[in-house]
Motif scaffolding. Structure first.
Motif, PDB file in Angstrom:
ATOM      1  N   UNK A 188       0.842  -1.187   0.000  1.00 41.36           N
ATOM      2  CA  UNK A 188       0.000   0.000   0.000  1.00 41.36           C
ATOM      3  C   UNK A 188       0.883   1.245   0.000  1.00 41.36           C
ATOM      4  N   UNK A 189       0.520   2.198  -0.851  1.00 43.06           N
ATOM      5  CA  UNK A 189       1.292   3.421  -0.989  1.00 43.06           C
ATOM      6  C   UNK A 189       2.343   3.352  -2.077  1.00 43.06           C
ATOM      7  N   UNK A 190       2.658   2.165  -2.556  1.00 38.82           N
ATOM      8  CA  UNK A 190       3.643   2.027  -3.635  1.00 38.82           C
ATOM      9  C   UNK A 190       3.126   2.710  -4.904  1.00 38.82           C
ATOM     10  N   UNK A 191       4.005   3.353  -5.639  1.00 35.06           N
ATOM     11  CA  UNK A 191       3.648   4.003  -6.893  1.00 35.06           C
ATOM     12  C   UNK A 191       3.972   3.065  -8.054  1.00 35.06           C
ATOM     13  N   UNK A 192       2.980   2.807  -8.884  1.00 37.63           N
ATOM     14  CA  UNK A 192       3.154   1.969 -10.066  1.00 37.63           C
ATOM     15  C   UNK A 192       2.624   2.727 -11.275  1.00 37.63           C
ATOM     16  N   UNK A 193       2.903   2.201 -12.456  1.00 35.00           N
ATOM     17  CA  UNK A 193       2.442   2.846 -13.682  1.00 35.00           C
ATOM     18  C   UNK A 193       1.749   1.834 -14.581  1.00 35.00           C
ATOM     19  N   UNK A 225       0.604   6.090 -16.959  1.00 32.59           N
ATOM     20  CA  UNK A 225      -0.128   6.814 -15.910  1.00 32.59           C
ATOM     21  C   UNK A 225       0.296   6.312 -14.538  1.00 32.59           C
ATOM     22  N   UNK A 226       0.446   7.233 -13.584  1.00 34.70           N
ATOM     23  CA  UNK A 226       0.919   6.902 -12.241  1.00 34.70           C
ATOM     24  C   UNK A 226      -0.265   6.620 -11.306  1.00 34.70           C
ATOM     25  N   UNK A 227      -0.121   5.560 -10.511  1.00 37.65           N
ATOM     26  CA  UNK A 227      -1.146   5.166  -9.556  1.00 37.65           C
ATOM     27  C   UNK A 227      -0.508   4.787  -8.227  1.00 37.65           C
ATOM     28  N   UNK A 228      -1.259   5.014  -7.150  1.00 35.25           N
ATOM     29  CA  UNK A 228      -0.862   4.592  -5.813  1.00 35.25           C
ATOM     30  C   UNK A 228      -1.650   3.343  -5.430  1.00 35.25           C
ATOM     31  N   UNK A 229      -0.963   2.341  -4.898  1.00 37.10           N
ATOM     32  CA  UNK A 229      -1.613   1.098  -4.483  1.00 37.10           C
ATOM     33  C   UNK A 229      -2.352   1.306  -3.165  1.00 37.10           C
ATOM     34  N   UNK A 261      -6.048  -5.451  -5.157  1.00 39.01           N
ATOM     35  CA  UNK A 261      -5.703  -4.115  -4.682  1.00 39.01           C
ATOM     36  C   UNK A 261      -6.450  -3.093  -5.529  1.00 39.01           C
ATOM     37  N   UNK A 262      -6.570  -1.881  -5.003  1.00 38.00           N
ATOM     38  CA  UNK A 262      -7.064  -0.750  -5.792  1.00 38.00           C
ATOM     39  C   UNK A 262      -5.880   0.101  -6.210  1.00 38.00           C
ATOM     40  N   UNK A 263      -6.022   0.753  -7.356  1.00 39.67           N
ATOM     41  CA  UNK A 263      -5.011   1.686  -7.842  1.00 39.67           C
ATOM     42  C   UNK A 263      -5.660   3.062  -7.922  1.00 39.67           C
ATOM     43  N   UNK A 264      -5.158   3.982  -7.110  1.00 45.11           N
ATOM     44  CA  UNK A 264      -5.736   5.327  -7.022  1.00 45.11           C
ATOM     45  C   UNK A 264      -4.951   6.273  -7.921  1.00 45.11           C
ATOM     46  N   UNK A 265      -5.648   6.927  -8.819  1.00 41.22           N
ATOM     47  CA  UNK A 265      -4.997   7.804  -9.786  1.00 41.22           C
ATOM     48  C   UNK A 265      -4.419   9.038  -9.109  1.00 41.22           C
TER      49      UNK A 265
END
Length: 219
Positions: A21-26, A57-61, A179-183
């Motif tokens: 959680x909180x990791x940044x992925x694309x 696009x960047x997302x936070x887990x 998991x959810x990915x928050x934009x």
């Protein structure tokens, strides 16, 4: 058997690193559906009122509890997870069909099913005539029946946790990690998953669990 639709494709090892959680992925592929994330999760869009992401696009887990209906703010993550568990491995639900209007109208059946719970219909209302009539008229054999299947499973209390394991067959368990990915911009949020398969102990193996957390298999 509901589990028979869950194929062994795209199986992954439990040794693979899970997202934190909180990791940044694309995003590695564009949305809205079957979006491949940089850590190997497959994701689907959950907000109809925003644009789907492009590549990079960047997302936070985040935990899936952040996934709410686009219009009424009701939690819908369990409905989306049920749709993935029961229909993501059905090839017919990866066929693209045209429903509705706008840039998202030509998407996979699974993506439309997810949007019907996360963005189109009040998740507690059977009788939204506009959308349900459209489902019945355009795709009654697949989306219409799948909608009521998932609606009733959720209504009857079938809950899918974010880390969900069940018996797949006589030799394997399957685990879904959700998991959810928050934009971090104005793209649609995503809900994604990975699948893991683990071999069950054979009948001549005895598993011993000790108080220190260690596990020994005796043959």
């Amino acid at each position: 058997n509901d589990e028979s639709i869950l194929g062994l494709k795209n199986s992954l090892s439990l040794n693979d690193e899970l997202l934190k959680y909180g990791e940044i992925v694309t995003t590695q592929t564009p949305g809205p559906d079957n979006v491949l994330m940089s850590n190997g999760y497959t994701a689907y869009c959950v907000n109809t009122i925003r644009d789907p992401p492009g590549v990079g696009a960047r997302y936070s887990v985040q935990p899936t509890s952040i996934v709410y209906h686009s219009w009424n703010n009701k939690p819908v993550s369990n409905l989306v997870k049920l749709a993935i568990v029961y229909y993501a491995d059905n090839p017919a639900f990866h066929d693209k069909i045209s429903i509705g209007s706008g840039q998202n109208r030509y998407s996979s059946r699974l993506q439309h099913l997810i949007w019907y719970f996360a963005g189109y219909i009040d998740s507690g209302n059977y009788d939204n005539s506009v959308y349900l009539n459209e489902l019945y008229n355009k795709d009654r054999n697949y989306l219409y029946s799948a909608y009521f299947d998932i609606f009733n499973r959720n209504k009857n209390g079938e809950m899918i946790p974010d880390h969900y394991t069940f018996r797949y067959n006589s030799t394997h368990n399957v685990t879904y990690d959700f998991v959810a990915f928050q934009s971090s911009s104005d793209y649609q949020n995503l809900l994604g998953y990975k699948k893991f398969y683990t071999t069950l102990p054979t009948s001549y193996e005895i598993q011993k669990n000790y108080s220190d957390g260690s596990i020994i298999i005796d043959n």
